[in-house]
Design an enzyme around this catalytic site. Sequence first.
Site, mmCIF file in Angstrom:
data_model
loop_
_atom_site.group_PDB
_atom_site.id
_atom_site.type_symbol
_atom_site.label_atom_id
_atom_site.label_comp_id
_atom_site.label_asym_id
_atom_site.label_seq_id
_atom_site.Cartn_x
_atom_site.Cartn_y
_atom_site.Cartn_z
ATOM 1 N N GLN A 159 -8.031 -12.317 -18.424
ATOM 2 C CA GLN A 159 -8.634 -11.009 -18.725
ATOM 3 C C GLN A 159 -7.693 -9.865 -18.357
ATOM 4 O O GLN A 159 -7.605 -8.865 -19.074
ATOM 5 C CB GLN A 159 -9.971 -10.855 -17.984
ATOM 6 C CG GLN A 159 -11.007 -11.868 -18.404
ATOM 7 C CD GLN A 159 -11.285 -11.817 -19.894
ATOM 8 O OE1 GLN A 159 -11.464 -10.741 -20.462
ATOM 9 N NE2 GLN A 159 -11.296 -12.969 -20.540
ATOM 10 N N HIS A 169 -6.283 -4.411 -10.610
ATOM 11 C CA HIS A 169 -6.801 -5.037 -9.391
ATOM 12 C C HIS A 169 -7.707 -6.207 -9.759
ATOM 13 O O HIS A 169 -8.565 -6.068 -10.643
ATOM 14 C CB HIS A 169 -7.582 -4.000 -8.569
ATOM 15 C CG HIS A 169 -8.197 -4.582 -7.341
ATOM 16 N ND1 HIS A 169 -7.465 -4.846 -6.212
ATOM 17 C CD2 HIS A 169 -9.458 -4.985 -7.074
ATOM 18 C CE1 HIS A 169 -8.259 -5.379 -5.303
ATOM 19 N NE2 HIS A 169 -9.478 -5.474 -5.800
ATOM 20 N N ILE A 229 0.853 -1.186 0.000
ATOM 21 C CA ILE A 229 0.000 0.000 0.000
ATOM 22 C C ILE A 229 0.891 1.238 0.000
ATOM 23 O O ILE A 229 1.878 1.311 0.750
ATOM 24 C CB ILE A 229 -0.932 0.001 1.229
ATOM 25 C CG1 ILE A 229 -1.901 -1.179 1.140
ATOM 26 C CG2 ILE A 229 -1.689 1.316 1.333
ATOM 27 C CD1 ILE A 229 -2.770 -1.357 2.374
ATOM 28 N N LEU A 230 0.572 2.186 -0.852
ATOM 29 C CA LEU A 230 1.404 3.373 -1.036
ATOM 30 C C LEU A 230 0.812 4.574 -0.297
ATOM 31 O O LEU A 230 -0.401 4.779 -0.289
ATOM 32 C CB LEU A 230 1.517 3.684 -2.534
ATOM 33 C CG LEU A 230 2.230 2.582 -3.331
ATOM 34 C CD1 LEU A 230 1.932 2.710 -4.818
ATOM 35 C CD2 LEU A 230 3.734 2.626 -3.068
ATOM 36 N N LEU A 287 -7.219 3.378 -1.010
ATOM 37 C CA LEU A 287 -6.931 2.088 -1.628
ATOM 38 C C LEU A 287 -8.045 1.608 -2.560
ATOM 39 O O LEU A 287 -9.198 1.477 -2.134
ATOM 40 C CB LEU A 287 -6.712 1.055 -0.515
ATOM 41 C CG LEU A 287 -6.233 -0.330 -0.946
ATOM 42 C CD1 LEU A 287 -4.831 -0.280 -1.503
ATOM 43 C CD2 LEU A 287 -6.308 -1.293 0.231
ATOM 44 N N ASP A 288 -7.686 1.329 -3.793
ATOM 45 C CA ASP A 288 -8.603 0.728 -4.781
ATOM 46 C C ASP A 288 -9.872 1.544 -5.010
ATOM 47 O O ASP A 288 -10.923 0.989 -5.353
ATOM 48 C CB ASP A 288 -8.958 -0.723 -4.378
ATOM 49 C CG ASP A 288 -7.751 -1.649 -4.432
ATOM 50 O OD1 ASP A 288 -6.839 -1.380 -5.234
ATOM 51 O OD2 ASP A 288 -7.719 -2.624 -3.672
#
Length: 208
Positions: free
Chosen positions: A176, A112, A95-96, A147-148
């Site tokens: 995919q 993701h 995690i940044l 996050l995300d």
Amino acid sequence: MSSSANPRKRIAVLISGRGSNMAALLRNDCGGDVVVVGSNKADAGGLDVARDAGLATFAVGHKDFASREAFDAALVERLNEYRPDVVVLAGFMRILTPVFVNAFAGRLINIHPSLLPAFPGLDTHQRALADGVKLHGCTVHFVTPELDRGPIIAQAAVQVDDDDTADTLAAKVLVQEHQVLPFAVRLFCEGRLSVEGLRVRTGPARGG
Ligand code: NHR
Ligand code: GAR
């Protein structure tokens, strides 16, 4: 248009593992050139793949730093040696903090393994099965400090079958991922993406 007015984009890729998404970026025309592959793990298998392809690589071990911010600052410094136009997280598992995210704001992209905003974070395939969803997939998005939760560039879906396990589902989603990540990076490199709030619009190709 002359090539000097519109040079190919310089792409930096960060990985933590085997690097199959990074390899997909090398196999496909992403509208730019991968100039460096970096990792938080010196033993990431993808670094060998990158070296075999003749690319520059580096590792910055997150355990060597006292804080997440110090690690992020070191990572920014290493990346900037290669003057990237875009930084792609391709299976990067740290995690940044805003130290990193702000340094590459608007040009930081992640793949993701879920259909965001469902299942942010880790163990997405297991959680998708546990929640009984019938469609699962992957998302390419701009990275923001949350996050995300950054603006979504592209997604691809797969069906969840009765006999799927986390492993079979991961394998289907990965196929995919290898399509949608190069596609999304190419849209970025072609200057086609415009962001308004959480919405990303894909305009026409320029000069085409
Ligand atoms: N950083 C920010 N600020 N925003 C995002 O959207 C990010 C990000 C860093 C990585 C990729 C990612 C994903 O696609 C990503 C998106 C790691 C974790 C995590 O919990 C979660 C999400 C993602 C990557 N990492 C643990 C940590 O403590 C370590 C886990 C491990 O080493 O296995 O950093 O979902
Ligand atoms: C991919 O499935 C990617 O979406 C996922 O890790 C895998 C990396 O595979 N990313 C995350 O889970 C981020 N939290 P790869 O190293 O073969 O590209």
